[in-house]
Motif scaffolding. Structure first.
Motif, PDB file in Angstrom:
ATOM      1  N   MET A  42      47.837  38.406  33.751  1.00 49.12           N
ATOM      2  CA  MET A  42      48.695  37.522  34.536  1.00 49.12           C
ATOM      3  C   MET A  42      50.039  38.173  34.831  1.00 49.12           C
ATOM      4  O   MET A  42      50.557  38.084  35.939  1.00 49.12           O
ATOM      5  N   ARG A  43      50.636  38.846  33.842  1.00 50.04           N
ATOM      6  CA  ARG A  43      51.934  39.481  34.058  1.00 50.04           C
ATOM      7  C   ARG A  43      51.841  40.620  35.071  1.00 50.04           C
ATOM      8  O   ARG A  43      52.804  40.922  35.773  1.00 50.04           O
ATOM      9  N   GLY A  44      50.710  41.272  35.109  1.00 51.42           N
ATOM     10  CA  GLY A  44      50.529  42.355  36.072  1.00 51.42           C
ATOM     11  C   GLY A  44      49.983  41.881  37.400  1.00 51.42           C
ATOM     12  O   GLY A  44      49.684  42.699  38.266  1.00 51.42           O
ATOM     13  N   ASP A  45      49.866  40.553  37.555  1.00 48.35           N
ATOM     14  CA  ASP A  45      49.307  39.982  38.784  1.00 48.35           C
ATOM     15  C   ASP A  45      47.926  40.571  39.066  1.00 48.35           C
ATOM     16  O   ASP A  45      47.586  40.898  40.205  1.00 48.35           O
ATOM     17  N   ILE A  46      47.138  40.711  38.017  1.00 53.22           N
ATOM     18  CA  ILE A  46      45.782  41.246  38.121  1.00 53.22           C
ATOM     19  C   ILE A  46      44.797  40.099  37.983  1.00 53.22           C
ATOM     20  O   ILE A  46      44.771  39.403  36.965  1.00 53.22           O
ATOM     21  N   ALA A  47      43.999  39.891  38.994  1.00 57.22           N
ATOM     22  CA  ALA A  47      42.984  38.840  38.960  1.00 57.22           C
ATOM     23  C   ALA A  47      41.743  39.355  38.241  1.00 57.22           C
ATOM     24  O   ALA A  47      41.483  40.562  38.201  1.00 57.22           O
ATOM     25  N   LEU A  48      40.970  38.425  37.715  1.00 57.84           N
ATOM     26  CA  LEU A  48      39.760  38.810  36.987  1.00 57.84           C
ATOM     27  C   LEU A  48      38.808  39.591  37.893  1.00 57.84           C
ATOM     28  O   LEU A  48      38.180  40.564  37.458  1.00 57.84           O
TER      29      LEU A  48
END
Length: 292
Positions: A42-48
């Motif tokens: 979430m902090r890296g704005d990385i989606a699953l």
């Protein structure tokens, strides 16, 4: 199972850096499954779906080793090949096959092999850049014994031009740490000559290869080369469930490497020009058996 905690003192890495860290953790721990903090993504704005592999479990993401090495975007310069939607194309001897995806360009695979301690990479062959190398390798008696292509530059240029024009064949140069070491031909088995000698499936892949530079011979680098080329073929197309080969049956040195890499010798058979060993490598067995 190993869990990755989020360090408070550093910023969350982008997805590529996260893949690198997951790769390192699998290698260091030997685990088959690791656990990621959902907060890290979430902090890296990385989606699953950007992770490409992983199952959400409350506040964590579970990543299986087998899924990671088939899915992460660390090794190739393009996503897995998406087959065109059109129907079958007429093939040799009635062996119709799907229309093949476009070939890659430039360097299309790169992976650090921890056992050999070197980077293995594959580049698309071009006649202008690689003909002299290919000619020298093919005219080495050690290579000519198996390939029987010890011919002039003009003849070998024609040989390569035919393969470059063939949508079912990808000629490539294999390198160790950026130093060109050998030649590879990746092919779709259904329309290759081998397709007539076994029950070929539409997405079976195969390869021919040679290590031309003597300084790159040896058990460690040969094993790294074979691991990488097999890995590439499975990663490149998710529909490929089997990789096939037909080395000379008397190529004892090469056949020694097959079992640790999940290749099975199915049987021996006769090509017009050689006695060959039919080899099969299945996706599930390869990723279950081979460690990266």
């Amino acid at each position: 199972m190993t869990a990755i905690d989020l360090p408070s003192a550093i910023a969350t890495p982008p997805i590529f850096d996260l893949w690198l860290q997951i790769d390192a953790l699998f290698a260091e721990t030997g685990e088959d499954r690791i656990e990621l903090s959902l907060e890290w993504l979430m902090r890296g704005d990385i989606a699953l779906h950007d992770l490409r592999c992983g199952i959400s479990n409350d506040c964590t993401i579970i990543v299986d080793r087998i899924d990671f090495y088939q899915s992460a975007g660390l090794w190739t310069n393009r996503p897995p090949a998406v087959p065109p939607a059109s129907g079958l194309v007429p093939g040799p001897d009635g062996r119709d096959h799907p229309r093949r995806p476009a070939k890659p360009v430039g360097q299309f695979y790169e992976r650090y092999d921890r056992e050999a301690r070197c980077v293995v990479s594959f580049d698309v062959l071009t006649i202008g850049s690689h003909l002299s190398l290919f000619h020298r390798w093919q005219n080495d008696p050690r290579v000519a014994h198996f390939w029987e292509e010890d011919k002039s530059k003009e003849d070998l240029a024609a040989y390569l031009a035919e393969r470059i024009a063939n949508p079912g064949v990808l000629p490539a140069i294999a390198s160790f740490d950026g130093d060109p070491a050998g030649y590879l031909e990746f092919y779709w088995a259904r329309e290759d000559r081998l397709g007539a000698y076994y029950d070929s499936h539409p997405w079976d892949r195969g390869w021919h290869g040679l290590i031309g530079e003597r300084r790159h011979l040896g058990r460690m680098k040969t094993a790294a080369w074979l691991r990488s080329l097999t890995h590439y073929l499975f990663v490149d197309c998710p529909l490929t469930e089997k990789i096939v080969g037909e080395p000379r049956a008397d190529n004892v040195k090469l056949l020694r490497y097959t079992d640790p890499l999940a290749y099975r010798k199915i049987r021996e058979f006769d090509f017009p020009h050689k006695r060959a060993a039919l080899m099969h490598c299945y996706r599930d067995e390869f990723f279950a058996k081979v460690r990266f």
